[in-house]
Design a protein around this motif. Structure first.
Motif, PDB file in Angstrom:
ATOM      1  N   ARG A  44      45.561  54.440  42.684  1.00  0.00           N
ATOM      2  CA  ARG A  44      46.150  53.444  41.796  1.00  0.00           C
ATOM      3  C   ARG A  44      45.517  52.090  42.086  1.00  0.00           C
ATOM      4  O   ARG A  44      46.069  51.276  42.822  1.00  0.00           O
ATOM      5  N   LEU A  45      44.370  51.864  41.494  1.00  0.00           N
ATOM      6  CA  LEU A  45      43.622  50.638  41.754  1.00  0.00           C
ATOM      7  C   LEU A  45      44.174  49.436  41.013  1.00  0.00           C
ATOM      8  O   LEU A  45      44.126  48.317  41.506  1.00  0.00           O
ATOM      9  N   GLY A  46      44.647  49.646  39.805  1.00  0.00           N
ATOM     10  CA  GLY A  46      44.988  48.507  38.965  1.00  0.00           C
ATOM     11  C   GLY A  46      43.717  47.812  38.526  1.00  0.00           C
ATOM     12  O   GLY A  46      42.617  48.378  38.559  1.00  0.00           O
ATOM     13  N   SER A  47      43.813  46.556  38.155  1.00  0.00           N
ATOM     14  CA  SER A  47      42.631  45.815  37.725  1.00  0.00           C
ATOM     15  C   SER A  47      41.853  45.327  38.941  1.00  0.00           C
ATOM     16  O   SER A  47      42.430  45.083  40.006  1.00  0.00           O
ATOM     17  N   THR A  48      40.555  45.212  38.786  1.00  0.00           N
ATOM     18  CA  THR A  48      39.707  44.681  39.846  1.00  0.00           C
ATOM     19  C   THR A  48      38.960  43.469  39.307  1.00  0.00           C
ATOM     20  O   THR A  48      38.699  43.380  38.103  1.00  0.00           O
ATOM     21  N   PRO A  49      38.627  42.519  40.176  1.00  0.00           N
ATOM     22  CA  PRO A  49      37.925  41.318  39.709  1.00  0.00           C
ATOM     23  C   PRO A  49      36.613  41.669  39.011  1.00  0.00           C
ATOM     24  O   PRO A  49      35.897  42.572  39.440  1.00  0.00           O
ATOM     25  N   LYS A  50      36.319  40.953  37.958  1.00  0.00           N
ATOM     26  CA  LYS A  50      35.053  41.170  37.273  1.00  0.00           C
ATOM     27  C   LYS A  50      33.915  40.585  38.102  1.00  0.00           C
ATOM     28  O   LYS A  50      34.052  39.547  38.729  1.00  0.00           O
ATOM     29  N   THR A  51      32.801  41.275  38.089  1.00  0.00           N
ATOM     30  CA  THR A  51      31.606  40.785  38.756  1.00  0.00           C
ATOM     31  C   THR A  51      30.389  41.291  38.005  1.00  0.00           C
ATOM     32  O   THR A  51      30.357  42.443  37.582  1.00  0.00           O
ATOM     33  N   TYR A 161      41.508  42.011  53.018  1.00  0.00           N
ATOM     34  CA  TYR A 161      40.202  42.558  52.644  1.00  0.00           C
ATOM     35  C   TYR A 161      39.923  42.356  51.156  1.00  0.00           C
ATOM     36  O   TYR A 161      38.787  42.015  50.779  1.00  0.00           O
ATOM     37  N   LEU A 162      40.919  42.555  50.323  1.00  0.00           N
ATOM     38  CA  LEU A 162      40.701  42.345  48.888  1.00  0.00           C
ATOM     39  C   LEU A 162      40.359  40.889  48.591  1.00  0.00           C
ATOM     40  O   LEU A 162      39.525  40.596  47.725  1.00  0.00           O
ATOM     41  N   HIS A 163      40.996  39.983  49.297  1.00  0.00           N
ATOM     42  CA  HIS A 163      40.658  38.559  49.143  1.00  0.00           C
ATOM     43  C   HIS A 163      39.211  38.313  49.571  1.00  0.00           C
ATOM     44  O   HIS A 163      38.462  37.607  48.880  1.00  0.00           O
ATOM     45  N   HIS A 164      38.828  38.904  50.681  1.00  0.00           N
ATOM     46  CA  HIS A 164      37.471  38.726  51.225  1.00  0.00           C
ATOM     47  C   HIS A 164      36.412  39.211  50.242  1.00  0.00           C
ATOM     48  O   HIS A 164      35.460  38.483  49.935  1.00  0.00           O
ATOM     49  N   ILE A 165      36.559  40.419  49.738  1.00  0.00           N
ATOM     50  CA  ILE A 165      35.517  40.943  48.844  1.00  0.00           C
ATOM     51  C   ILE A 165      35.565  40.279  47.470  1.00  0.00           C
ATOM     52  O   ILE A 165      34.543  40.181  46.794  1.00  0.00           O
ATOM     53  N   GLY A 166      36.739  39.798  47.081  1.00  0.00           N
ATOM     54  CA  GLY A 166      36.815  39.036  45.836  1.00  0.00           C
ATOM     55  C   GLY A 166      36.010  37.751  45.920  1.00  0.00           C
ATOM     56  O   GLY A 166      35.285  37.401  44.985  1.00  0.00           O
ATOM     57  N   GLU A 167      36.136  37.053  47.047  1.00  0.00           N
ATOM     58  CA  GLU A 167      35.338  35.839  47.263  1.00  0.00           C
ATOM     59  C   GLU A 167      33.849  36.157  47.266  1.00  0.00           C
ATOM     60  O   GLU A 167      33.039  35.424  46.684  1.00  0.00           O
ATOM     61  N   GLU A 168      33.482  37.240  47.939  1.00  0.00           N
ATOM     62  CA  GLU A 168      32.072  37.603  47.997  1.00  0.00           C
ATOM     63  C   GLU A 168      31.510  37.856  46.594  1.00  0.00           C
ATOM     64  O   GLU A 168      30.457  37.327  46.226  1.00  0.00           O
ATOM     65  N   GLU A 169      32.204  38.678  45.836  1.00  0.00           N
ATOM     66  CA  GLU A 169      31.684  39.095  44.536  1.00  0.00           C
ATOM     67  C   GLU A 169      31.651  37.965  43.513  1.00  0.00           C
ATOM     68  O   GLU A 169      30.732  37.900  42.690  1.00  0.00           O
ATOM     69  N   GLN A 170      32.628  37.078  43.549  1.00  0.00           N
ATOM     70  CA  GLN A 170      32.749  36.064  42.505  1.00  0.00           C
ATOM     71  C   GLN A 170      32.166  34.704  42.898  1.00  0.00           C
ATOM     72  O   GLN A 170      31.879  33.898  42.008  1.00  0.00           O
ATOM     73  N   GLU A 171      31.969  34.474  44.185  1.00  0.00           N
ATOM     74  CA  GLU A 171      31.465  33.168  44.612  1.00  0.00           C
ATOM     75  C   GLU A 171      30.235  33.281  45.516  1.00  0.00           C
ATOM     76  O   GLU A 171      29.167  32.755  45.190  1.00  0.00           O
ATOM     77  N   GLN A 172      30.367  33.968  46.629  1.00  0.00           N
ATOM     78  CA  GLN A 172      29.324  33.959  47.644  1.00  0.00           C
ATOM     79  C   GLN A 172      28.063  34.692  47.194  1.00  0.00           C
ATOM     80  O   GLN A 172      26.947  34.203  47.411  1.00  0.00           O
TER      81      GLN A 172
END
Length: 213
Positions: A44-51, A161-172
Motif C-alpha cells: 500500500r504505497l499511496g502516492s509518491t513524489p513526482k520526479t 527515510y521517506l523525507h530523505h529520499i523525497g528531498e533527494e529526488e526533488q531537490e538534491q
C-alpha cells in the motif's frame, strides 16, 4: 569533475517526452522486486513524489529505482505482525538494501558533488542523514519485533527515510544534475552498480539500542 561539466548547457527540469510511461513501468518493476520476497503481503504505497528521474537510464534513475523498492519494503513491513518470519525477512532485506544503497550512493555521487562548492552543503546533508538512518536501523534490529513499541519506532524510521529520499529526488538530484556532464552520469551509474553489489553481499546487520523510548 571534468571540463565537460563546466561547459555543458544546463539541463531542463522538465521530464522528457514519453517519461510518464517509462516512469510507471520503472516504478512497477521496482515494486515487483520487493513483492517477490513476500507475494502475500500487500503493498500500500499511496502516492509518491513526482520526479523526472524515474526511469532515467543514468545514475539518478537508478537511485530512484532503489528508492521505489525501498518504499515498497517499508509499506510491506507495516502490514506484518509480531516476530513473524515474514517481518524478519523483509526487515533484513530492507537493512541490507539501505546500507548498500547509501554506501554506493556516497561513492558514486556525493563524493564528487562534495568537491563542488555550489553543491557541498546538500551533499553533506544527504550523507549526514544516511548516518541517522543507519542508527535507526541498528536500534530497530536490537529490539524485539513483537514488542508494542517496535512498529511505532519503525514508523519513525519510515517517515525519516521517506523525507530523505523525497528531498533527494526533488531537490538534491536536480541541483547535482545541473553540475554534472553526461559522461559523469554514465560513469557514476557504473560505480554505483559495482559498489552496491559488493556492499550488499558484505552487509553486516548491526544491533545497537541508541534511541530513547
Amino acid at each position: 569533475m571534468t571540463a565537460q561539466t563546466m561547459t555543458r548547457p544546463q539541463k531542463s527540469d522538465e521530464a522528457p517526452s514519453g517519461a510518464p510511461d517509462r516512469a510507471r513501468l520503472a516504478k512497477s518493476a521496482a515494486v515487483a522486486k520487493a513483492k517477490a520476497l513476500a507475494p502475500d503481503v500487500p503493498v500500500r504505497l499511496g502516492s509518491t513524489p513526482k520526479t523526472k528521474f524515474r526511469g532515467d537510464p543514468d545514475v539518478f534513475g537508478r537511485l530512484v529505482e532503489d528508492h521505489d523498492r525501498h518504499r515498497a519494503l517499508l509499506a510491506m513491513i507495516e502490514e506484518t505482525h509480531g516476530n513473524s518470519d515474514t517481518r524478519q525477512r523483509l526487515f533484513l532485506e530492507l537493512v541490507r538494501e539501505l546500507k548498500a544503497h547509501a554506501a554506493a550512493e556516497e561513492q558514486a555521487l556525493w563524493s564528487t558533488v562534495l568537491r563542488d562548492p555550489a553543491t557541498t552543503d546538500f551533499a553533506r546533508h544527504a550523507v549526514a542523514e544516511h548516518k541517522e538512518i543507519d542508527d535507526m536501523l541498528a536500534d530497530l534490529a536490537a529490539r524485539d519485533m513483537a514488542s508494542p513499541g517496535w512498529l511505532r519506532r519503525f514508523a519513525g524510521l519510515k517517515a525519516e527515510y521517506l523525507h530523505h529520499i523525497g528531498e533527494e529526488e526533488q531537490e538534491q538530484f536536480v541541483a547535482a544534475e545541473r553540475r554534472l556532464g553526461d559522461a559523469d552520469l554514465r560513469h557514476m551509474r557504473r560505480v554505483f552498480e559495482q559498489r552496491k553489489k559488493a556492499e550488499k553481499a558484505d552487509a553486516v546487520i548491526e544491533k545497537k539500542i541508541s534511541l530513547k523510548d
